[in-house]
Each structure stands twice: as structure tokens, then as C-alpha cells.
Design a protein around this motif. Structure first.
Motif, PDB file in Angstrom:
ATOM      1  N   PRO A   1       0.800  -1.228   0.000  1.00  0.00           N
ATOM      2  CA  PRO A   1       0.000   0.000   0.000  1.00  0.00           C
ATOM      3  C   PRO A   1       0.838   1.286   0.000  1.00  0.00           C
ATOM      4  O   PRO A   1       0.324   2.358  -0.281  1.00  0.00           O
ATOM      5  CB  PRO A   1      -0.820  -0.113   1.289  1.00  0.00           C
ATOM      6  CG  PRO A   1      -0.038  -1.017   2.164  1.00  0.00           C
ATOM      7  CD  PRO A   1       0.688  -1.962   1.255  1.00  0.00           C
TER       8      PRO A   1
ATOM      9  N   GLY B   1      -6.118   8.045   2.192  1.00  0.00           N
ATOM     10  CA  GLY B   1      -5.658   6.708   1.834  1.00  0.00           C
ATOM     11  C   GLY B   1      -4.503   6.248   2.709  1.00  0.00           C
ATOM     12  O   GLY B   1      -4.120   6.909   3.685  1.00  0.00           O
ATOM     13  N   PRO B   2      -3.902   5.121   2.370  1.00  0.00           N
ATOM     14  CA  PRO B   2      -2.847   4.540   3.204  1.00  0.00           C
ATOM     15  C   PRO B   2      -1.576   5.392   3.307  1.00  0.00           C
ATOM     16  O   PRO B   2      -0.833   5.280   4.284  1.00  0.00           O
ATOM     17  CB  PRO B   2      -2.550   3.195   2.545  1.00  0.00           C
ATOM     18  CG  PRO B   2      -3.118   3.281   1.171  1.00  0.00           C
ATOM     19  CD  PRO B   2      -4.222   4.282   1.220  1.00  0.00           C
TER      20      PRO B   2
ATOM     21  N   TRP C   1      -4.333   2.398  10.829  1.00  0.00           N
ATOM     22  CA  TRP C   1      -5.739   2.765  10.903  1.00  0.00           C
ATOM     23  C   TRP C   1      -6.448   2.499   9.576  1.00  0.00           C
ATOM     24  O   TRP C   1      -7.554   1.952   9.538  1.00  0.00           O
ATOM     25  CB  TRP C   1      -5.848   4.234  11.307  1.00  0.00           C
ATOM     26  CG  TRP C   1      -7.242   4.765  11.249  1.00  0.00           C
ATOM     27  CD1 TRP C   1      -8.319   4.367  11.997  1.00  0.00           C
ATOM     28  CD2 TRP C   1      -7.718   5.784  10.369  1.00  0.00           C
ATOM     29  NE1 TRP C   1      -9.438   5.097  11.634  1.00  0.00           N
ATOM     30  CE2 TRP C   1      -9.096   5.976  10.643  1.00  0.00           C
ATOM     31  CE3 TRP C   1      -7.124   6.563   9.387  1.00  0.00           C
ATOM     32  CZ2 TRP C   1      -9.878   6.900   9.966  1.00  0.00           C
ATOM     33  CZ3 TRP C   1      -7.902   7.501   8.721  1.00  0.00           C
ATOM     34  CH2 TRP C   1      -9.258   7.654   9.012  1.00  0.00           C
ATOM     35  N   ARG C   2      -5.826   2.870   8.472  1.00  0.00           N
ATOM     36  CA  ARG C   2      -6.453   2.689   7.160  1.00  0.00           C
ATOM     37  C   ARG C   2      -6.595   1.211   6.799  1.00  0.00           C
ATOM     38  O   ARG C   2      -7.616   0.793   6.245  1.00  0.00           O
ATOM     39  CB  ARG C   2      -5.670   3.420   6.058  1.00  0.00           C
ATOM     40  CG  ARG C   2      -5.684   4.931   6.171  1.00  0.00           C
ATOM     41  CD  ARG C   2      -7.077   5.532   6.303  1.00  0.00           C
ATOM     42  NE  ARG C   2      -7.928   5.138   5.191  1.00  0.00           N
ATOM     43  CZ  ARG C   2      -9.239   4.931   5.265  1.00  0.00           C
ATOM     44  NH1 ARG C   2      -9.880   5.079   6.395  1.00  0.00           N
ATOM     45  NH2 ARG C   2      -9.915   4.574   4.211  1.00  0.00           N
ATOM     46  N   ILE C   3      -5.566   0.416   7.076  1.00  0.00           N
ATOM     47  CA  ILE C   3      -5.653  -1.021   6.776  1.00  0.00           C
ATOM     48  C   ILE C   3      -6.716  -1.673   7.657  1.00  0.00           C
ATOM     49  O   ILE C   3      -7.507  -2.505   7.189  1.00  0.00           O
ATOM     50  CB  ILE C   3      -4.280  -1.713   6.946  1.00  0.00           C
ATOM     51  CG1 ILE C   3      -3.315  -1.216   5.875  1.00  0.00           C
ATOM     52  CG2 ILE C   3      -4.429  -3.228   6.883  1.00  0.00           C
ATOM     53  CD1 ILE C   3      -1.891  -1.716   6.054  1.00  0.00           C
ATOM     54  N   SER C   4      -6.740  -1.279   8.936  1.00  0.00           N
ATOM     55  CA  SER C   4      -7.758  -1.830   9.844  1.00  0.00           C
ATOM     56  C   SER C   4      -9.158  -1.481   9.370  1.00  0.00           C
ATOM     57  O   SER C   4     -10.058  -2.319   9.389  1.00  0.00           O
ATOM     58  CB  SER C   4      -7.527  -1.296  11.263  1.00  0.00           C
ATOM     59  OG  SER C   4      -6.308  -1.739  11.780  1.00  0.00           O
ATOM     60  N   ALA C   5      -9.356  -0.253   8.934  1.00  0.00           N
ATOM     61  CA  ALA C   5     -10.673   0.173   8.452  1.00  0.00           C
ATOM     62  C   ALA C   5     -11.051  -0.564   7.173  1.00  0.00           C
ATOM     63  O   ALA C   5     -12.218  -0.944   6.989  1.00  0.00           O
ATOM     64  CB  ALA C   5     -10.671   1.683   8.216  1.00  0.00           C
ATOM     65  N   ALA C   6     -10.084  -0.780   6.292  1.00  0.00           N
ATOM     66  CA  ALA C   6     -10.369  -1.443   5.010  1.00  0.00           C
ATOM     67  C   ALA C   6     -10.663  -2.933   5.181  1.00  0.00           C
ATOM     68  O   ALA C   6     -11.498  -3.484   4.458  1.00  0.00           O
ATOM     69  CB  ALA C   6      -9.194  -1.254   4.046  1.00  0.00           C
ATOM     70  N   THR C   7      -9.985  -3.576   6.120  1.00  0.00           N
ATOM     71  CA  THR C   7     -10.153  -5.018   6.290  1.00  0.00           C
ATOM     72  C   THR C   7     -11.177  -5.379   7.359  1.00  0.00           C
ATOM     73  O   THR C   7     -11.643  -6.517   7.401  1.00  0.00           O
ATOM     74  CB  THR C   7      -8.809  -5.689   6.660  1.00  0.00           C
ATOM     75  OG1 THR C   7      -8.367  -5.177   7.922  1.00  0.00           O
ATOM     76  CG2 THR C   7      -7.770  -5.468   5.584  1.00  0.00           C
ATOM     77  N   GLY C   8     -11.500  -4.419   8.215  1.00  0.00           N
ATOM     78  CA  GLY C   8     -12.424  -4.714   9.308  1.00  0.00           C
ATOM     79  C   GLY C   8     -11.757  -5.460  10.447  1.00  0.00           C
ATOM     80  O   GLY C   8     -12.420  -5.895  11.378  1.00  0.00           O
TER      81      GLY C   8
END
Length: 181
Positions: free
Chosen positions: A31, A82-83, A133-140
Motif C-alpha cells: 500500500p 488513503g494509506p 488505521w487505514r488497513i484496519s478500516a479497510a479489512t475490518g
């Protein structure tokens, strides 16, 4: 505007352009790509000082926010969400800190190396948590700090050591040629 201010404004514009060019010299890596832009971000602080260096970075960020495709992910304000957004937000702080510390002795290599290293650390300090934070939000799913460091910092360290060293060496040469103080 006096001669010194005009000179610094021109240098800032040149560094904004160099940062843009550095964005297009990239290696895709998950990313967050490896880019040469952060070399110019740090060099702007080491050469221009905290105010003009961070101003050159803010010009770059403003151009990208206005939609010009100057970021590795294109252009527009959405790129900040974004990331890579945290790294982008860390750029002016990294330039400012590198410039501030380097003013101790802008012609001494050890000071410039320390300044560049700490400026780069600030970029990571803002970039890695944002990436997590962005990866956590994108993957749940929650992403641990260790995982975030493995994705957003560890692969970049060897290149950043080279960029830090090169920025310090280039800045020392430039600072010996031109006095901004």
C-alpha cells in the motif's frame, strides 16, 4: 520582497518541483511505494531551513490536494485519506524538524545526519499509525503495531538510510556553497 526572500522563494519552488519528480521515481511495494520524494523533503529542510523547507513541502501538498496528480496515488484531497496520507502529512513536519536541528551547524555532516534521521523518524511517526488505521478500516480487522511496522517501515529502512546519508552529504555541499543564515 528583498533579494534573500526572493532567492528563498525560488529555492522553495525548485524543491516543490523536485519532490514532485521524486514521487514519480517509485517502486511499488504494497500500500506504500518506495519513492524518492522523501529524500527531497528532508533535503529541503537541511538546505532551506525549517521555514522555507516546510513551505516547499506544503506547496507540494497543496498542489496535490487541489487535484494535480503529484502523489504516488494521483491527486486530490482523497489521497490524504488513503494509506499514504499519514506519510504525506508527516512530510512538512519531517522537513521542519530536519531544518530546525540542522541549523545547529548546517555544514557539519554529523549534525546533518542526525537532523535527516530525526526528520525521517517524524514521517514514520505520523505515517505508520495512519497506515495501521487505514488497513484496519479497510479489512475490518485490527492491525497490530508490529504488523504495521512490518508493512509501513521495515522494508523502507535500508533505502531511507541511503537517502538520509545522501541528503546529509548533498546538504553539506550546498550549505558550503550558499549561506541562508
Amino acid at each position: 520582497m528583498n533579494q534573500k526572500q526572493l532567492s528563498m522563494a525560488i529555492h522553495s519552488a525548485v524543491f516543490s518541483s523536485l519532490i514532485i519528480l521524486g514521487t514519480f521515481i517509485r517502486i511499488p511495494l504494497g500500500p506504500v511505494p518506495i519513492v524518492l520524494a522523501n529524500f527531497f523533503v528532508i533535503l529541503s529542510g537541511l538546505f532551506l531551513g525549517p521555514l522555507w523547507g516546510s513551505l516547499s513541502v506544503l506547496i507540494y501538498l497543496l498542489l496535490g490536494a487541489l487535484g494535480l496528480p503529484v502523489f504516488s496515488a494521483g491527486g486530490g484531497f482523497a489521497v490524504f485519506l488513503g494509506p499514504t496520507g499519514g506519510y504525506l502529512l508527516g512530510y512538512p513536519a519531517g522537513s521542519f524538524l530536519a531544518g530546525l536541528i540542522s541549523r545547529i551547524n548546517p555544514k557539519r555532516l554529523t549534525v546533518l545526519l542526525l537532523s535527516a534521521g530525526l526528520g525521517t523518524a517524524v514521517i514514520y511517526l505520523l505515517g505508520v499509525p495512519w497506515l495501521i488505521w487505514r488497513i484496519s478500516a479497510a479489512t475490518g480487522e485490527g492491525v497490530s503495531l508490529a504488523r504495521g511496522l512490518l508493512i509501513g517501515m521495515v522494508p523502507f529502512i535500508p533505502g531511507d538510510v541511503l537517502k538520509i546519508t545522501a541528503a546529509a552529504i548533498v546538504a553539506r555541499s550546498l550549505n558550503r556553497l550558499v549561506s541562508h543564515q
